[in-house]
Structures are given as structure tokens and as C-alpha cells.
Design a protein around this motif. Structure first.
Motif, PDB file in Angstrom:
ATOM      1  N   PHE A   1      91.208  -0.501 -41.769  1.00 28.27           N
ATOM      2  CA  PHE A   1      91.086   1.218 -43.291  1.00 28.27           C
ATOM      3  C   PHE A   1      92.933   1.818 -43.545  1.00 28.27           C
ATOM      4  O   PHE A   1      93.985   1.623 -42.832  1.00 28.27           O
ATOM      5  N   ALA A   2      92.526   1.907 -44.986  1.00 24.35           N
ATOM      6  CA  ALA A   2      93.345   2.971 -45.283  1.00 24.35           C
ATOM      7  C   ALA A   2      94.998   3.488 -44.963  1.00 24.35           C
ATOM      8  O   ALA A   2      95.412   3.642 -44.427  1.00 24.35           O
ATOM      9  N   PRO A   3      95.220   2.552 -45.431  1.00 26.83           N
ATOM     10  CA  PRO A   3      97.109   2.563 -45.746  1.00 26.83           C
ATOM     11  C   PRO A   3      97.902   3.153 -45.976  1.00 26.83           C
ATOM     12  O   PRO A   3      97.209   3.698 -47.477  1.00 26.83           O
TER      13      PRO A   3
ATOM     14  N   GLY B   1      87.882  11.806 -53.528  1.00 26.95           N
ATOM     15  CA  GLY B   1      89.208  11.844 -52.664  1.00 26.95           C
ATOM     16  C   GLY B   1      90.113  11.019 -51.812  1.00 26.95           C
ATOM     17  O   GLY B   1      90.019  10.697 -52.581  1.00 26.95           O
ATOM     18  N   HIS B   2      89.885  11.279 -51.140  1.00 27.52           N
ATOM     19  CA  HIS B   2      90.850  10.612 -50.282  1.00 27.52           C
ATOM     20  C   HIS B   2      92.795  10.030 -50.744  1.00 27.52           C
ATOM     21  O   HIS B   2      92.596   9.013 -52.068  1.00 27.52           O
ATOM     22  N   ALA B   3      92.857  11.039 -51.566  1.00 23.89           N
ATOM     23  CA  ALA B   3      94.481  10.555 -52.700  1.00 23.89           C
ATOM     24  C   ALA B   3      95.006  10.600 -52.230  1.00 23.89           C
ATOM     25  O   ALA B   3      95.730  10.864 -51.296  1.00 23.89           O
TER      26      ALA B   3
ATOM     27  N   GLY C   1      81.159  -0.423 -54.435  1.00 30.23           N
ATOM     28  CA  GLY C   1      82.367   0.258 -53.661  1.00 30.23           C
ATOM     29  C   GLY C   1      82.912   1.281 -54.126  1.00 30.23           C
ATOM     30  O   GLY C   1      83.056   2.350 -55.548  1.00 30.23           O
ATOM     31  N   ARG C   2      83.973   1.967 -53.474  1.00 30.98           N
ATOM     32  CA  ARG C   2      84.744   3.278 -53.857  1.00 30.98           C
ATOM     33  C   ARG C   2      86.207   2.227 -54.583  1.00 30.98           C
ATOM     34  O   ARG C   2      86.400   1.489 -53.590  1.00 30.98           O
ATOM     35  N   GLU C   3      85.729   3.049 -55.844  1.00 25.48           N
ATOM     36  CA  GLU C   3      87.321   2.772 -56.647  1.00 25.48           C
ATOM     37  C   GLU C   3      87.741   2.954 -57.102  1.00 25.48           C
ATOM     38  O   GLU C   3      88.114   4.674 -56.379  1.00 25.48           O
TER      39      GLU C   3
ATOM     40  N   GLY D   1      94.537   7.437 -33.971  1.00 30.10           N
ATOM     41  CA  GLY D   1      93.727   8.166 -34.677  1.00 30.10           C
ATOM     42  C   GLY D   1      93.952   6.956 -36.905  1.00 30.10           C
ATOM     43  O   GLY D   1      95.099   6.026 -36.841  1.00 30.10           O
ATOM     44  N   ILE D   2      93.294   6.890 -37.279  1.00 27.07           N
ATOM     45  CA  ILE D   2      92.812   6.245 -38.560  1.00 27.07           C
ATOM     46  C   ILE D   2      93.967   7.254 -39.381  1.00 27.07           C
ATOM     47  O   ILE D   2      94.339   7.809 -39.355  1.00 27.07           O
ATOM     48  N   ASP D   3      93.753   6.632 -40.279  1.00 29.23           N
ATOM     49  CA  ASP D   3      94.738   6.740 -41.965  1.00 29.23           C
ATOM     50  C   ASP D   3      96.013   7.549 -41.428  1.00 29.23           C
ATOM     51  O   ASP D   3      96.328   8.583 -42.053  1.00 29.23           O
ATOM     52  N   PRO D   4      96.840   6.461 -41.077  1.00 32.05           N
ATOM     53  CA  PRO D   4      98.345   6.972 -40.915  1.00 32.05           C
ATOM     54  C   PRO D   4      98.980   6.928 -41.695  1.00 32.05           C
ATOM     55  O   PRO D   4      98.846   6.315 -42.837  1.00 32.05           O
TER      56      PRO D   4
ATOM     57  N   PRO E   1      88.746  15.746 -41.428  1.00 29.89           N
ATOM     58  CA  PRO E   1      89.419  15.949 -42.252  1.00 29.89           C
ATOM     59  C   PRO E   1      90.254  14.845 -42.207  1.00 29.89           C
ATOM     60  O   PRO E   1      91.097  14.440 -40.652  1.00 29.89           O
ATOM     61  N   GLU E   2      90.644  14.364 -42.798  1.00 28.90           N
ATOM     62  CA  GLU E   2      91.246  13.075 -43.399  1.00 28.90           C
ATOM     63  C   GLU E   2      92.605  12.653 -44.219  1.00 28.90           C
ATOM     64  O   GLU E   2      92.399  13.484 -44.748  1.00 28.90           O
ATOM     65  N   ALA E   3      93.226  10.908 -44.144  1.00 22.38           N
ATOM     66  CA  ALA E   3      93.367  10.764 -45.367  1.00 22.38           C
ATOM     67  C   ALA E   3      94.551  11.429 -45.304  1.00 22.38           C
ATOM     68  O   ALA E   3      95.206  11.715 -46.394  1.00 22.38           O
ATOM     69  N   PRO E   4      95.207  12.140 -44.354  1.00 20.62           N
ATOM     70  CA  PRO E   4      97.063  12.868 -44.787  1.00 20.62           C
ATOM     71  C   PRO E   4      97.986  12.281 -45.140  1.00 20.62           C
ATOM     72  O   PRO E   4      98.166  10.752 -44.520  1.00 20.62           O
TER      73      PRO E   4
ATOM     74  N   CYS F   1      95.717  -1.207 -50.819  1.00 21.16           N
ATOM     75  CA  CYS F   1      94.193  -0.040 -50.843  1.00 21.16           C
ATOM     76  C   CYS F   1      93.441  -0.795 -49.184  1.00 21.16           C
ATOM     77  O   CYS F   1      93.785  -1.835 -49.511  1.00 21.16           O
ATOM     78  N   SER F   2      92.394  -0.344 -48.954  1.00 24.81           N
ATOM     79  CA  SER F   2      91.558  -0.949 -47.915  1.00 24.81           C
ATOM     80  C   SER F   2      90.980  -2.200 -48.190  1.00 24.81           C
ATOM     81  O   SER F   2      90.644  -2.321 -49.131  1.00 24.81           O
ATOM     82  N   SER F   3      90.812  -2.872 -47.484  1.00 25.65           N
ATOM     83  CA  SER F   3      90.105  -4.055 -47.470  1.00 25.65           C
ATOM     84  C   SER F   3      88.895  -4.233 -46.390  1.00 25.65           C
ATOM     85  O   SER F   3      88.227  -5.536 -46.508  1.00 25.65           O
TER      86      SER F   3
ATOM     87  N   LEU G   1      93.016   8.339 -57.134  1.00 25.11           N
ATOM     88  CA  LEU G   1      92.033   9.146 -55.108  1.00 25.11           C
ATOM     89  C   LEU G   1      90.920   7.876 -55.596  1.00 25.11           C
ATOM     90  O   LEU G   1      91.041   6.960 -56.604  1.00 25.11           O
ATOM     91  N   LEU G   2      90.138   8.082 -54.273  1.00 28.69           N
ATOM     92  CA  LEU G   2      88.896   7.397 -54.856  1.00 28.69           C
ATOM     93  C   LEU G   2      87.731   8.405 -55.013  1.00 28.69           C
ATOM     94  O   LEU G   2      87.786   8.901 -54.675  1.00 28.69           O
ATOM     95  N   GLY G   3      86.453   7.316 -56.208  1.00 26.01           N
ATOM     96  CA  GLY G   3      85.698   8.016 -56.209  1.00 26.01           C
ATOM     97  C   GLY G   3      84.671   6.989 -56.490  1.00 26.01           C
ATOM     98  O   GLY G   3      84.717   5.407 -56.767  1.00 26.01           O
TER      99      GLY G   3
END
Ligand code: 6LW
Length: 503
Positions: free
Chosen positions: A82-84, A238-240, A270-272, A128-131, A177-180, A36-38, A254-256
Motif C-alpha cells: 500500500f501507498a509508498p 485524491g491521494h496526491a 483501477g486508480r490511475e 498506520g498505513i500511508d507512511p 484522513p490518510e495519505a499524508p 505507485c502501490s502494487s 494524484l490518483l483518479g
């Protein structure tokens, strides 16, 4: 121990509660690993293990050395990691991530996901983020980032090969559009992304093509997941990441968020990380309901023992759930100075400062309590519930005195004070959802106080929880509860954290 679920049994969601956003999962044989992100916390990137996708244990943190994780003081909270994406390829684990505070995109490897992880390979050509990482049949590595664009990568050097090119960017006109994530499944390459932003409009969409670099044809049912414009208890879905379950079926992690209280709904944890079943229909994934209770899966479950409520600080190393703000140095945070105690030595003055010496863990339950025995004889410190530097409440002890402070945006106030006998004192906080009283209530109340010698808890201040919510504070994190030093040296004998029954 494994157990075949009984007919009609359910399992609870989130599968990893508390601030654990942007989950990325990979399967190696019977084992699943998830990261997860930290953001501004050190160590960074919690690594979890599971055998059933439902029960997860934290193995460690991937980034635990300053050579792997630099979080400068100037970098605001909710910057940083962000977003590993976590993948297993060619006998190794690969972790690609953005440090927005330092160095952009970074690549790490490990043979054991519990660590040690390598020092970073810097990726100056990946913008860009979310690689995401994916490998095609001939071993070419494709990195796909938010936007959404893609480039080939030389893993040995970290250099990009060729020019980045735009691929598919989701529903025309959709925000962010993110988290590919790119997968080879059956005859197709699937490109799954998040869109709509990480707030109430969040969604997951997918496209498929015959080659890893497209062209991609969007799923006619996009978005394949969203809870926007619903009253569902889990929002911002999202972010699945997709993964194959033990029985060969498929799931999404996914996060929610779980908003509480009246309008607009405040979420405080936060987002879980949530789990959802997936079916394939006509070559497209169809996401099942993302609910607080899921029908128990068809495969055997592997429950894990609950964490003990009390950490006695008897071990030389802290449990991996403990995180600090931006850095943690041995000289300022150690269990080796006074046996069975955690010693914190102040640097930044208080939780208002970006370099506060703080050791905490995520609040994981909507209703819970935390207590700690502090010896403030040589300093001043306390127990804080932190969202960021500008949003936190704390109860602080100095020799002979306890005070409760609230920091909300630009305002900092002392809300209670009480004289206590000199020496050690037990500080505590109890957190409980607020009973509904119309649309402007909630979501919860934080009651700060001290434990009397007979064990009873005396509340010194009840504080409204909404000011420590993401809807008020903004940002990408969630509440973290822990100990800090504001001046001199303070020692903590133990820290208790336990969920309470929801009223
Ligand atoms: C992350 C982006 C997002 O990079 O929020 O929900 C950002 N998704 O994909 C920070 O977690």
C-alpha cells in the motif's frame, strides 16, 4: 529529444494510465521519479522516470527479491503493498511503504532508483498505513501516517524516537484522513492529506504550520481538490503528492478513476496517476483543473517512445511491466528454458487460486487488444483478464481444445468451447467500450477468441466488462491482462498488446 510545446497544445491525462494508484513523486535536479502501490503483485512498487512530469518510463520495480517482498498465500488480493512515499535525501533515495500482508511498515534505500534497492529495515514502532518521510533542518526524520499521526525515526535502526502524536486530521468529521505528505515550502511546513475515502468522495486537504510537528492551521479553501458530486470524467480524485515543476511552478500527482457506462459508473482500469497544475495564492496551493487534456506546460517536453506492441520473450529477464500474483520463481516462470518463449509451469490450478502462475501487465487503455501464441502440448493454460481470484475471464487452451471461462464472485462458468488442431494456437481478447443504450449499459465488452491461420479473429464469447470493475469486485487494483498455466507446462511464443482507437 525535447520540444517546446506549441501555443494551444495539450497533453493527455492520465500521465500513467492503468492501475497505478497512490503516486508519490520526487525531484532530483532535472529528473523526476515516481512510485505507485502494487498490492498482491510481484515484483512490487513500479518505479517511473520523467523529465517533464508528463511522459513517464518505467525503470524497474523497487521490490524484486523475496527478501524485500513477501506476499503470503493467505493474504487476500488488494492486500500487500500500500501507498509508498519516495524521497531523496542526503544523496540517497528513501522509500517507505506498508506491506499489510507481512511486516507492516518497511523502509528501503537505493542510490539509483532503478535499483537495486536494499533489503527492508522494519519499522515496528510505526503504526498506520500511508507512511510519509520528511526531514527537518537539523536532519531529524519525521514519519507521518494515516490518521493522521507522527513520530520521529532513527533511520539507521528503524526505531522510533518518542511517542507518536496526533497532528491534523483534515476536515472535522471527514472519513479516512490518510495519505499524508509533509513538506517544507517557503516559511511553512505543509501537511497535505487525502480524506473522504478512495471512492467518489475522495478529496485532498492541506494545513500549514511553522514546525514539522505543528500546530497546523487548515487551509480555508479545503478541500483544495475533489470531484465529488460532479459529472467530471475523472472521479475519486485524491491521494496526491506535490512537486516543483521544471520552470519552478508546482504540480500535483494524484490518483483518479475513469468510470464508464450508465449508473453507477464502472471503472475497470483501477486508480490511475493524473497530473494537475498548482498555483500558490496567499501561501496556499490552488489546484488547477484535473482534466483528460491539460494545456501543455510551459517547460520543454520530453516524449518517450511507445512500448513495442509485441514482446517476443527473447530477453533473459522480463520487462519490468510484467507482474505475477504473489510470487514469481525461476522454476515456474522463465524465458531460459525454450529460447524465445516464456515457459510457465503450473502450481495453483487456475486464476481462481491465490498461487496461480500468472504473468501479466496492467490494462492501460479503455479500448485495446491482446493476443498470445500458446503451445499447450504439455499442459493447459491461457490468456486471462484478472481483477482478483473471484473476478476474471479467460480463454484457455489444452491440446486440441479452447474454452472460455467466466468467474464472477462465487460463480464459475464455461461460456464457450471449440475444437482446434493440436499444437500451438493464438488466443486473444479485444476490449471496447459499449455503445450507450440507456442507463444500465457498459462500461465495456471483452471479446475472447482465437486467431485463425489466415489471421482473422473468431470471437467465441462476448462478456460484459462491468463484472471486472472495481464497483463490482471491490478492492484497490485494476485489470491485469496476461498468461497463466493451469496444469503442466505451457509455453508462450509472444504477447501482443495494443491500444485500439476508441469508437
Ligand atoms: C491507500 C490509501 C488509499 O493506502 O487507498 O486512496 C489505499 N488512498 O491512502 C490503498 O491504495
Amino acid at each position: 529529444m525535447s520540444a517546446q510545446p506549441q501555443p494551444g497544445a495539450t497533453v493527455s491525462n492520465p500521465v500513467i494510465p492503468g492501475f497505478h494508484p497512490d503516486p508519490s513523486v520526487c525531484r532530483v535536479g532535472d529528473d523526476y521519479y515516481l512510485v505507485c502501490s502494487s498490492f498482491e503483485y510481484f515484483p512490487g512498487i513500479p518505479v517511473f522516470h520523467s523529465r517533464d512530469l508528463v511522459h513517464w518510463t518505467q525503470l524497474g520495480n523497487a521490490l524484486e527479491r523475496p527478501s524485500q517482498l513477501c506476499l503470503p498465500r493467505e493474504m487476500p488480493s488488494s492486500g500487500g503493498i500500500f501507498a509508498p512515499t519516495l524521497r531523496h535525501h542526503d544523496g540517497r533515495f528513501w522509500l517507505i511503504v506498508t506491506n499489510v500482508g507481512d511486516g507492516g511498515n518497511l523502509l528501503f534505500t537505493a542510490t539509483d532508483p532503478a535499483g537495486p534497492w536494499s533489503d527492508p529495515i522494519r519499522l515496528p514502532g510505526v503504526h498506520g498505513i500511508d507512511p510519509d518521510l520528511a526531514w527537518d533542518e537539523d536532519g531529524t526524520c519525521w514519519v507521518t501516517v494515516a490518521g493522521v499521526s507522527q513520530v520521529r525515526l532513527d533511520l539507521a535502526t528503524g526505531e522510533t524516537l518518542g511517542e507518536p502524536h496526533r497532528v491534523w486530521s483534515g476536515t472535522p468529521g471527514a472519513l479516512a484522513p490518510e495519505a499524508p505528505h509533509l513538506y517544507r515550502i517557503g516559511d511553512y511546513w505543509y501537511l497535505m492529506i487525502a480524506e473522504g475515502g478512495t471512492e467518489r468522495g475522495h478529496a485532498v486537504s492541506i494545513a500549514r504550520g511553522r514546525a514539522p510537528d505543528g500546530p497546523f492551521e487548515p487551509c480555508p479553501a479545503n478541500p483544495i481538490l475533489t470531484h465529488r458530486s460532479t459529472h467530471r470524467p475523472i472521479q475519486n480524485t485524491g491521494h496526491a503528492d506535490l512537486v516543483q515543476a521544471p520552470d519552478g511552478s508546482w504540480c500535483l500527482v494524484l490518483l483518479g478513476v475513469r468510470p464508464g457506462g450508465g449508473t453507477p459508473g464502472w471503472h475497470v482500469l483501477g486508480r490511475e496517476t493524473f497530473l494537475a497544475p498548482v498555483e500558490w495564492v496567499d501561501g496556499w496551493p490552488v489546484v488547477g483543473e484535473v482534466a483528460l487534456e491539460l494545456p501543455a506546460p510551459a517547460w520543454p517536453l520530453h516524449p518517450v517512445p511507445a512500448e513495442p506492441a509485441r514482446d517476443e520473450f527473447d530477453d533473459a529477464e522480463l520487462h519490468p511491466r510484467w507482474i505475477s500474483v504473489r510470487e514469481r520463481s525461476q522454476s515456474m516462470c522463465t524465458t531460459k528454458e525454450r529460447s524465445g518463449w516464456l515457459t510457465l509451469r503450473a502450481a495453483g490450478a487456475s486464476p481462481d487460486e491465490p498461487d496461480v502462475v500468472f504473468v501479466g501487465h496492467r490494462q492501460q487503455h479503455l479500448s485495446c487488444r491482446a493476443r498470445t501464441l500458446i503451445d499447450p502440448t504439455d499442459g493447459r493454460g491461457g490468456l486471462a483478464v484478472r481483477l482478483d481470484e473471484e473476478h476474471h475471464y479467460e480463454i484457455e487452451a489444452a491440446d486440441g481444445e479452447v474454452k472460455v471461462y467466466a468467474r464472477i464472485g462465487p460463480l464459475r462458468t464455461e461460456v464457450a468451447t471449440r475444437a482446434v488442431p493440436a499444437g500451438a494456437v493464438v488466443l486473444g481478447v479485444e476490449i471496447a467500450p459499449e455503445p450507450p443504450r440507456g442507463s444500465r449499459t457498459g462500461p465495456d465488452v471483452l471479446s475472447f477468441g482465437i486467431e485463425e491461420p489466415d489471421g482473422t479473429f473468431t470471437v467465441l464469447a462476448d462478456l460484459a466488462g462491468r463484472y471486472l470493475s472495481t464497483e463490482v469486485a471491490g478492492g484497490f487494483t485494476g485489470r491485469v491482462i496476461g498468461m497463466y498455466a493451469a496444469a503442466g507446462t505451457v509455453h508462450f511464443d509472444h504477447f501482443d498488446y495494443e491500444p485500439l482507437q476508441l469508437p
